[in-house]
Design a protein around this motif. Structure first.
Motif, PDB file in Angstrom:
ATOM      1  N   ILE A  29      -5.797  -4.421  12.102  1.00  0.00           N
ATOM      2  CA  ILE A  29      -4.428  -4.408  11.579  1.00  0.00           C
ATOM      3  C   ILE A  29      -4.426  -4.241  10.061  1.00  0.00           C
ATOM      4  CG2 ILE A  29      -2.368  -5.838  11.259  1.00  0.00           C
ATOM      5  CD1 ILE A  29      -2.860  -6.883  14.134  1.00  0.00           C
ATOM      6  N   VAL A  30      -5.295  -4.965   9.374  1.00  0.00           N
ATOM      7  CA  VAL A  30      -5.359  -4.875   7.915  1.00  0.00           C
ATOM      8  C   VAL A  30      -5.794  -3.480   7.478  1.00  0.00           C
ATOM      9  CG1 VAL A  30      -6.556  -5.753   5.866  1.00  0.00           C
ATOM     10  CG2 VAL A  30      -5.716  -7.343   7.602  1.00  0.00           C
ATOM     11  N   ILE A  31      -6.803  -2.930   8.118  1.00  0.00           N
ATOM     12  CA  ILE A  31      -7.274  -1.584   7.773  1.00  0.00           C
ATOM     13  C   ILE A  31      -6.180  -0.559   8.044  1.00  0.00           C
ATOM     14  CG2 ILE A  31      -8.891   0.246   8.445  1.00  0.00           C
ATOM     15  CD1 ILE A  31     -10.984  -2.062   8.837  1.00  0.00           C
ATOM     16  N   HIS A  32      -5.507  -0.682   9.177  1.00  0.00           N
ATOM     17  CA  HIS A  32      -4.444   0.263   9.514  1.00  0.00           C
ATOM     18  C   HIS A  32      -3.304   0.182   8.489  1.00  0.00           C
ATOM     19  CE1 HIS A  32      -2.506   3.053  12.270  1.00  0.00           C
ATOM     20  NE2 HIS A  32      -1.381   2.382  12.077  1.00  0.00           N
ATOM     21  N   GLN A  35      -4.491   2.021   5.444  1.00  0.00           N
ATOM     22  CA  GLN A  35      -4.558   3.468   5.640  1.00  0.00           C
ATOM     23  C   GLN A  35      -3.178   4.114   5.652  1.00  0.00           C
ATOM     24  OE1 GLN A  35      -6.769   3.451   9.330  1.00  0.00           O
ATOM     25  NE2 GLN A  35      -8.629   4.116   8.288  1.00  0.00           N
ATOM     26  N   THR A  36      -2.193   3.405   6.199  1.00  0.00           N
ATOM     27  CA  THR A  36      -0.868   4.004   6.389  1.00  0.00           C
ATOM     28  C   THR A  36       0.140   3.579   5.327  1.00  0.00           C
ATOM     29  OG1 THR A  36      -0.121   2.194   7.818  1.00  0.00           O
ATOM     30  CG2 THR A  36      -1.204   4.092   8.886  1.00  0.00           C
ATOM     31  N   GLY A  37      -0.137   2.492   4.622  1.00  0.00           N
ATOM     32  CA  GLY A  37       0.826   1.960   3.668  1.00  0.00           C
ATOM     33  C   GLY A  37       1.907   1.120   4.323  1.00  0.00           C
ATOM     34  N   HIS A  42       5.802  -8.036   9.799  1.00  0.00           N
ATOM     35  CA  HIS A  42       5.536  -8.295  11.221  1.00  0.00           C
ATOM     36  C   HIS A  42       4.069  -8.046  11.585  1.00  0.00           C
ATOM     37  CE1 HIS A  42       9.886  -8.070  11.215  1.00  0.00           C
ATOM     38  NE2 HIS A  42       9.874  -8.675  12.395  1.00  0.00           N
ATOM     39  N   HIS A  43       3.378  -7.312  10.729  1.00  0.00           N
ATOM     40  CA  HIS A  43       1.984  -6.979  10.994  1.00  0.00           C
ATOM     41  C   HIS A  43       1.005  -7.822  10.181  1.00  0.00           C
ATOM     42  CE1 HIS A  43       3.840  -3.641  12.964  1.00  0.00           C
ATOM     43  NE2 HIS A  43       4.224  -3.082  11.833  1.00  0.00           N
ATOM     44  N   ILE A  44       1.404  -8.203   8.947  1.00  0.00           N
ATOM     45  CA  ILE A  44       0.403  -8.794   8.050  1.00  0.00           C
ATOM     46  C   ILE A  44       0.731 -10.176   7.524  1.00  0.00           C
ATOM     47  CG2 ILE A  44      -0.446  -6.521   7.328  1.00  0.00           C
ATOM     48  CD1 ILE A  44       1.124  -7.019   4.674  1.00  0.00           C
ATOM     49  N   ASP A  45       1.908 -10.680   7.785  1.00  0.00           N
ATOM     50  CA  ASP A  45       2.312 -11.974   7.222  1.00  0.00           C
ATOM     51  C   ASP A  45       2.441 -13.019   8.335  1.00  0.00           C
ATOM     52  OD1 ASP A  45       3.656 -14.164   6.088  1.00  0.00           O
ATOM     53  OD2 ASP A  45       4.863 -12.902   4.758  1.00  0.00           O
ATOM     54  N   ARG A  57       1.656 -12.340  14.458  1.00  0.00           N
ATOM     55  CA  ARG A  57       1.578 -10.950  14.009  1.00  0.00           C
ATOM     56  C   ARG A  57       1.410 -10.012  15.200  1.00  0.00           C
ATOM     57  NH1 ARG A  57      -3.216 -11.890   9.977  1.00  0.00           N
ATOM     58  NH2 ARG A  57      -3.496 -13.541  11.487  1.00  0.00           N
ATOM     59  N   ILE A  58       1.978  -8.824  15.046  1.00  0.00           N
ATOM     60  CA  ILE A  58       1.828  -7.792  16.076  1.00  0.00           C
ATOM     61  C   ILE A  58       1.148  -6.573  15.462  1.00  0.00           C
ATOM     62  CG2 ILE A  58       3.774  -8.569  17.476  1.00  0.00           C
ATOM     63  CD1 ILE A  58       5.469  -6.351  16.223  1.00  0.00           C
ATOM     64  N   ALA A  59       0.393  -5.871  16.288  1.00  0.00           N
ATOM     65  CA  ALA A  59      -0.246  -4.635  15.839  1.00  0.00           C
ATOM     66  C   ALA A  59       0.817  -3.575  15.597  1.00  0.00           C
ATOM     67  CB  ALA A  59      -1.242  -4.148  16.894  1.00  0.00           C
ATOM     68  N   HIS A  60       0.574  -2.722  14.642  1.00  0.00           N
ATOM     69  CA  HIS A  60       1.449  -1.575  14.403  1.00  0.00           C
ATOM     70  C   HIS A  60       1.523  -0.739  15.687  1.00  0.00           C
ATOM     71  CE1 HIS A  60      -0.358  -2.562  10.494  1.00  0.00           C
ATOM     72  NE2 HIS A  60       0.667  -1.968   9.900  1.00  0.00           N
ATOM     73  N   GLY A  61       2.684  -0.191  15.967  1.00  0.00           N
ATOM     74  CA  GLY A  61       2.781   0.736  17.094  1.00  0.00           C
ATOM     75  C   GLY A  61       1.854   1.915  16.910  1.00  0.00           C
ATOM     76  N   THR A  62       1.748   2.388  15.664  1.00  0.00           N
ATOM     77  CA  THR A  62       0.869   3.525  15.401  1.00  0.00           C
ATOM     78  C   THR A  62      -0.609   3.162  15.578  1.00  0.00           C
ATOM     79  OG1 THR A  62       1.064   3.040  13.030  1.00  0.00           O
ATOM     80  CG2 THR A  62       2.474   4.792  13.930  1.00  0.00           C
TER      81      THR A  62
END
Length: 149
Positions: A29-32, A35-37, A42-45, A57-62
């Motif tokens: 998740i952190v790397i993604h 990479q994507t900005g 919802h992903h990192i906090d 936290r949830i993984a990015h859909g992408t």
């Protein structure tokens, strides 16, 4: 990787295969995000997420899409290439620690409208978590050379 040619005629409606699996980690998740900005909370906090409907936290859909699709890349087909994706939907969230895999089913075949030597094969992708729950679906359009072209 197997480099056997799989022509348009070789694909059969209803054929399916199941990929290997990958566990989604915090590092993924952190790397993604980097990479994507996409640093959406919802992903990192983790603290922010305690007060959301998911509570974590949830993984990015992408990220789910990238891993789900990446798992399907089990062989190099020298007579086909990706033409794109349709009907992408994120059905359920993917959490840190979830293990996902993809079921690929041939759902459609048709001639290419402009290139007589090619056809379009639709691979329906269903990404599932370790509980067997569908977390993402998409249709992968694969442009394939015809055998007698």
């Amino acid at each position: 990787m197997d480099e056997k040619a799989c022509y348009f005629e070789d694909y059969q409606l209803g054929d399916s295969r199941t990929t290997g699996a990958k566990t989604i980690t915090e590092a993924d998740i952190v790397i993604h995000a980097g990479q994507t900005g996409d640093f959406f909370p919802h992903h990192i906090d983790a603290e922010f997420c305690k007060n959301t409907e998911f509570g974590q936290r949830i993984a990015h859909g992408t990220l789910t899409f990238s891993v789900g699709v990446g798992l399907t890349a089990s062989f190099i087909n020298p007579v086909a290439f990706s033409y794109g994706y349709d009907h992408l939907r994120f059905i359920k969230p993917v959490f840190i620690g979830d293990t996902i895999h993809t079921v690929v089913t041939i759902s459609d075949k048709k001639d290419h409208k402009k290139r007589a030597n090619m056809g379009i094969v639709t691979e329906h992708l269903e990404v599932l978590n370790q509980k067997g729950e569908t977390v993402m679906v998409a249709d992968h359009l694969l442009m394939c050379q015809k055998r007698d072209a």
